[in-house]
Design a protein around this motif. Structure first.
Motif, PDB file in Angstrom:
ATOM      1  N   GLY A   1      47.859  18.939   6.587  1.00 23.70           N
ATOM      2  CA  GLY A   1      48.270  17.864   5.685  1.00 23.70           C
ATOM      3  C   GLY A   1      49.711  17.464   5.924  1.00 23.70           C
ATOM      4  O   GLY A   1      50.229  17.560   7.031  1.00 23.70           O
ATOM      5  N   LYS A   2      50.357  17.017   4.865  1.00 21.49           N
ATOM      6  CA  LYS A   2      51.722  16.503   5.006  1.00 21.49           C
ATOM      7  C   LYS A   2      52.746  17.595   5.303  1.00 21.49           C
ATOM      8  O   LYS A   2      53.911  17.289   5.534  1.00 21.49           O
TER       9      LYS A   2
ATOM     10  N   THR B   1      44.418  13.423   8.999  1.00 18.24           N
ATOM     11  CA  THR B   1      44.617  12.509   7.884  1.00 18.24           C
ATOM     12  C   THR B   1      45.562  11.414   8.364  1.00 18.24           C
ATOM     13  O   THR B   1      46.539  11.709   9.055  1.00 18.24           O
ATOM     14  N   TRP B   2      45.275  10.155   8.001  1.00 17.14           N
ATOM     15  CA  TRP B   2      46.124   9.071   8.452  1.00 17.14           C
ATOM     16  C   TRP B   2      46.240   7.968   7.391  1.00 17.14           C
ATOM     17  O   TRP B   2      45.455   7.912   6.468  1.00 17.14           O
ATOM     18  N   ARG B   3      47.241   7.142   7.588  1.00 16.92           N
ATOM     19  CA  ARG B   3      47.410   5.950   6.769  1.00 16.92           C
ATOM     20  C   ARG B   3      48.086   4.888   7.617  1.00 16.92           C
ATOM     21  O   ARG B   3      48.724   5.195   8.629  1.00 16.92           O
TER      22      ARG B   3
ATOM     23  N   TRP C   1      48.552  13.141  10.265  1.00 15.36           N
ATOM     24  CA  TRP C   1      48.862  14.555  10.103  1.00 15.36           C
ATOM     25  C   TRP C   1      47.654  15.366  10.525  1.00 15.36           C
ATOM     26  O   TRP C   1      46.525  14.901  10.442  1.00 15.36           O
TER      27      TRP C   1
ATOM     28  N   ARG D   1      46.415   4.151   1.123  1.00 13.53           N
ATOM     29  CA  ARG D   1      45.269   5.052   1.019  1.00 13.53           C
ATOM     30  C   ARG D   1      45.254   6.000   2.210  1.00 13.53           C
ATOM     31  O   ARG D   1      45.367   5.578   3.358  1.00 13.53           O
ATOM     32  N   LEU D   2      45.104   7.286   1.935  1.00 16.38           N
ATOM     33  CA  LEU D   2      44.979   8.269   2.998  1.00 16.38           C
ATOM     34  C   LEU D   2      43.519   8.333   3.426  1.00 16.38           C
ATOM     35  O   LEU D   2      42.619   8.371   2.595  1.00 16.38           O
ATOM     36  N   ARG D   3      43.309   8.342   4.716  1.00 14.08           N
ATOM     37  CA  ARG D   3      41.959   8.394   5.266  1.00 14.08           C
ATOM     38  C   ARG D   3      41.856   9.604   6.178  1.00 14.08           C
ATOM     39  O   ARG D   3      42.866  10.122   6.629  1.00 14.08           O
ATOM     40  N   GLN D   4      40.638  10.013   6.464  1.00 13.07           N
ATOM     41  CA  GLN D   4      40.436  11.152   7.357  1.00 13.07           C
ATOM     42  C   GLN D   4      39.616  10.746   8.564  1.00 13.07           C
ATOM     43  O   GLN D   4      38.789   9.835   8.492  1.00 13.07           O
TER      44      GLN D   4
ATOM     45  N   LYS E   1      54.193  15.439  11.604  1.00 12.87           N
ATOM     46  CA  LYS E   1      53.703  14.072  11.422  1.00 12.87           C
ATOM     47  C   LYS E   1      53.752  13.324  12.751  1.00 12.87           C
ATOM     48  O   LYS E   1      54.665  13.500  13.541  1.00 12.87           O
TER      49      LYS E   1
END
Length: 132
Positions: A43-44, A16-18, A39, A4-7, A48
């Motif tokens: 975003g991606k 944004t992180w995971r 990130w 799950r990507l989180r902010q 990174k």
């Protein structure tokens, strides 16, 4: 299962992180390890940030091993202080114990050199200091 990507918001910027859990062998003992990836606002497509964390060693530590937002904040801040450029397009900035361990502080975790599942981790600087 996808991570799950989180902010997270730090100083008016969005990251944004995971995180993904696994375990590694360190000096014959199994330890919880966490891959943290982050990130910037691009975003991606942005640069990174990668950090591998080990659960901190010690007696009577309950190893639930998943980083809290405060732990991820410590990773991001260490990355920014160490030269990570989240607005840069592409590439990867790797935090390692060897180069950045002295600047990292998160209770319950220590920065380690990159480790992959099934590999044995080299003792980190922190562990060498504790043993010596």
């Amino acid at each position: 299962m996808r991570a799950r990507l989180r902010q997270m918001h730090i100083d008016g910027r969005t990251y944004t992180w995971r995180a993904a859990l696994h375990s590694v062998r360190v000096n014959g003992f199994s330890r919880r390890a966490v891959y943290v990836r982050a990130w910037g606002s691009g975003g991606k497509n942005s640069q990174k940030l990668e950090a591998d964390l080990l659960s901190a060693p010690g007696p009577y530590v309950v190893d639930d091993g998943y980083p809290t937002p405060a732990d991820v904040r410590a990773v991001i801040l260490c990355g920014l202080e160490s030269g990570w450029q989240p607005e840069q397009r592409g590439g990867t900035f790797v935090l390692s114990d060897r180069e950045h361990g002295a600047n990292f502080a998160a209770p319950g975790f220590q920065l380690t050199n990159p480790v992959r599942p099934g590999e044995s981790a080299d003792p980190t600087t922190h562990e060498a200091q504790q043993q010596g």
